[in-house]
Design an enzyme around this catalytic site. Structure first.
Site, PDB file in Angstrom:
ATOM      1  N   HIS A  53     -36.594  39.007 -39.310  1.00  0.00           N
ATOM      2  CA  HIS A  53     -36.783  40.431 -39.601  1.00  0.00           C
ATOM      3  C   HIS A  53     -37.183  40.620 -41.050  1.00  0.00           C
ATOM      4  O   HIS A  53     -36.391  40.393 -41.963  1.00  0.00           O
ATOM      5  CB  HIS A  53     -35.479  41.183 -39.322  1.00  0.00           C
ATOM      6  CG  HIS A  53     -35.620  42.672 -39.371  1.00  0.00           C
ATOM      7  ND1 HIS A  53     -36.367  43.385 -38.463  1.00  0.00           N
ATOM      8  CD2 HIS A  53     -35.115  43.602 -40.227  1.00  0.00           C
ATOM      9  CE1 HIS A  53     -36.299  44.667 -38.740  1.00  0.00           C
ATOM     10  NE2 HIS A  53     -35.554  44.821 -39.819  1.00  0.00           N
ATOM     11  N   ARG A  79     -33.428  54.908 -48.796  1.00  0.00           N
ATOM     12  CA  ARG A  79     -34.628  55.105 -47.991  1.00  0.00           C
ATOM     13  C   ARG A  79     -35.589  56.083 -48.663  1.00  0.00           C
ATOM     14  O   ARG A  79     -36.816  55.890 -48.619  1.00  0.00           O
ATOM     15  CB  ARG A  79     -34.260  55.595 -46.592  1.00  0.00           C
ATOM     16  CG  ARG A  79     -35.437  55.597 -45.630  1.00  0.00           C
ATOM     17  CD  ARG A  79     -35.048  56.041 -44.245  1.00  0.00           C
ATOM     18  NE  ARG A  79     -34.786  57.472 -44.178  1.00  0.00           N
ATOM     19  CZ  ARG A  79     -34.764  58.186 -43.038  1.00  0.00           C
ATOM     20  NH1 ARG A  79     -34.964  57.564 -41.882  1.00  0.00           N
ATOM     21  NH2 ARG A  79     -34.519  59.464 -43.048  1.00  0.00           N
ATOM     22  N   HIS A 204     -39.060  51.332 -33.160  1.00  0.00           N
ATOM     23  CA  HIS A 204     -38.362  51.267 -34.449  1.00  0.00           C
ATOM     24  C   HIS A 204     -36.852  51.389 -34.303  1.00  0.00           C
ATOM     25  O   HIS A 204     -36.094  50.581 -34.839  1.00  0.00           O
ATOM     26  CB  HIS A 204     -38.878  52.366 -35.381  1.00  0.00           C
ATOM     27  CG  HIS A 204     -38.187  52.385 -36.704  1.00  0.00           C
ATOM     28  ND1 HIS A 204     -37.029  53.107 -36.944  1.00  0.00           N
ATOM     29  CD2 HIS A 204     -38.476  51.756 -37.865  1.00  0.00           C
ATOM     30  CE1 HIS A 204     -36.641  52.921 -38.205  1.00  0.00           C
ATOM     31  NE2 HIS A 204     -37.504  52.106 -38.784  1.00  0.00           N
ATOM     32  N   HIS A 266     -29.552  44.043 -36.634  1.00  0.00           N
ATOM     33  CA  HIS A 266     -28.328  44.536 -37.277  1.00  0.00           C
ATOM     34  C   HIS A 266     -27.177  44.610 -36.269  1.00  0.00           C
ATOM     35  O   HIS A 266     -26.255  43.818 -36.341  1.00  0.00           O
ATOM     36  CB  HIS A 266     -28.523  45.882 -37.984  1.00  0.00           C
ATOM     37  CG  HIS A 266     -29.608  45.879 -38.997  1.00  0.00           C
ATOM     38  ND1 HIS A 266     -29.639  44.985 -40.046  1.00  0.00           N
ATOM     39  CD2 HIS A 266     -30.717  46.657 -39.131  1.00  0.00           C
ATOM     40  CE1 HIS A 266     -30.717  45.205 -40.778  1.00  0.00           C
ATOM     41  NE2 HIS A 266     -31.386  46.211 -40.247  1.00  0.00           N
ATOM     42  N   ASP A 317     -35.182  41.024 -44.091  1.00  0.00           N
ATOM     43  CA  ASP A 317     -35.232  42.480 -44.034  1.00  0.00           C
ATOM     44  C   ASP A 317     -35.949  43.097 -45.238  1.00  0.00           C
ATOM     45  O   ASP A 317     -37.162  43.036 -45.350  1.00  0.00           O
ATOM     46  CB  ASP A 317     -33.818  43.023 -43.873  1.00  0.00           C
ATOM     47  CG  ASP A 317     -33.799  44.478 -43.405  1.00  0.00           C
ATOM     48  OD1 ASP A 317     -34.874  45.110 -43.350  1.00  0.00           O
ATOM     49  OD2 ASP A 317     -32.719  45.002 -43.085  1.00  0.00           O
TER      50      ASP A 317
END
Length: 433
Positions: A53, A79, A204, A266, A317
């Site tokens: 990922h 974010r 997503h 996750h 990630d």
């Protein structure tokens, strides 16, 4: 044809001594054990680690978001900072950033990456003439650095549960189903130029994809990997419960045909029942301990999951720090802190157990892992054993890395390191101006 000789190598059958590998056309053509030294000689050989990922573009903000910006700093505030940076990344910038990330992955022991790719459109959200322009740049970076690639074009349509409209910061990610089909077709076209690239799909998350859209997406990957973000954050779990009456992993397992094609990325916040059901589903849990710690996500219930027969792989990630050993170390240390025990995830040798188990993640990238006849020659040579590699090496003990039979790392450094770094430094100067 070329040959590699190892004093000790981790084969499918386990550890063997004095191992001679013959490589042709990128693949292992023969394996001999208990041989005299010959060819290119190394100490310890292990299979390259799959990186399940990655968001390659986020490498550009590594180290730039470590300041508190609000009373409650969290994944959600991070974010917003990430959204501001992505708005400045075009095709050329993406290729440069991805090349740096992929170079560092190879130096860190990863030989294939699953690129969870959702930065699709131009700055204003309009599609490029080539729907896979940005994905093509990801493939170009993989080709230039030599890493194996499983490209996972992301379907992203909404900002929250219930089909909420996207926010301005998400306009570069968004597709409808017809547009996503065009993206997927174009992605397959680009991938054909790499030796063994794989193309899957990535809904997503449950907040970004409606149940109807998820149902329509699954047939687009009849034999390919399917990856999804799931139960990463407490707020995500709470929102899912409020909207559907079920927790995210519970809902997904009840409403989608989750099997060995799937990677649940996750899956941090699960009940014991969800943990058992995920373990029995055949799916892979995609764990990203460094990012999960960096963003304050929480700790995956790894001990209970493995006791139920669950399998996992690791991923980098956000690429805030890229290292296979660091991911495995933090995974184990998180369990030690929770359970107040040592060697929680070990069968016997903890580093070896972690490494071998994480190789299962190759399934989620649509390939097989391991040093075996017919397999791609994706090999890492170490200067120490796996316990020391994972737990006791401040300086990386990785010597060389071969990917599809080509040596991409020598003496711990990628063969194109100078050029990749020079391009990245020029990019950072432009972004800073």
């Amino acid at each position: 044809m070329s040959s590699l000789w190892f004093e000790k190598a981790l084969l499918k059958s386990g550890w063997q001594s004095n191992v001679l590998l013959t490589i042709g056309n990128g693949r292992i053509t023969s394996i001999e054990t208990n041989t005299m030294p010959q060819g290119e000689r190394h100490a310890i050989g292990v299979p390259g680690m799959p990186n399940l990922h990655s968001h390659a573009f986020q490498r550009v903000i590594a180290g730039l978001t470590e300041r508190r910006t609000s009373e409650q700093d969290s994944f959600w505030s991070w974010r917003e900072q990430m959204y501001k940076f992505q708005a400045r990344i075009g095709p050329d910038e993406l290729q440069t950033i991805a090349a740096l990330a992929y170079m560092e992955m190879l130096e860190g022991g990863f030989t294939r990456v699953g690129e969870f790719h959702y930065l699709h459109h131009d700055f204003d959200g309009r599609p490029f003439a080539d729907p896979a322009e940005m994905g093509g740049r990801i493939l170009a970076a993989a080709e230039a650095t030599g890493i194996g690639l499983t490209l996972l074009p992301v379907f992203y349509a909404h900002s929250g549960f219930g089909g909420l409209p996207p926010t301005p910061g998400q306009v570069r990610f968004i597709h409808d189903l017809d547009g996503f089909q065009r993206l997927l077709d174009a992605s397959h076209g680009h991938a054909a130029r790499l030796d063994d690239a794989v193309v899957g799909i990535a809904p997503h998350s449950l907040r970004a994809v409606t149940p109807e859209e998820l149902t329509a997406l699954i047939p687009l990957a009849p034999r390919a990997p399917i990856h999804i973000h799931i139960a990463e954050q407490v707020k995500e779990v709470e929102d899912c419960l409020a909207h559907t009456g079920q927790r995210p992993v519970e809902w997904l397992l009840d409403h989608a045909p989750v099997n060995d094609q799937w990677c649940l990325v996750h899956a941090t916040h699960m009940t014991p029942e969800e943990t058992t059901c995920l373990a029995k589903s055949g799916a892979i849990a995609g764990l990203c301990p460094i990012t999960e710690a960096n963003l304050g996500d929480g700790v995956f219930p790894a001990r209970d999951y493995l006791k139920q027969g669950g399998r996992f792989g690791i991923g980098s990630d956000s690429n805030v720090l890229i290292s296979a050993a660091e991911e495995l170390r933090l995974l184990e240390y998180g369990q030690r802190l929770i359970h107040c025990e040592r060697n929680v995830l070990a069968n016997s040798s903890c580093g070896e157990s972690l490494y071998i188990r994480a190789l299962d993640g190759a399934q989620a990238l649509g390939v097989q892992s391991g040093i075996a006849i017919g397999q791609p020659a994706d090999i890492v040579s170490l200067e120490c054993d796996l316990d020391s590699f994972v737990f006791a090496s401040a300086r990386s003990p990785i010597d060389c890395v071969w990917r599809f039979g080509r040596k991409q790392v020598e003496g711990g450094r990628h063969i194109k390191r100078a050029a990749v770094l020079a391009d990245y430094r020029k990019l950072m100067q432009r972004l800073a101006s």
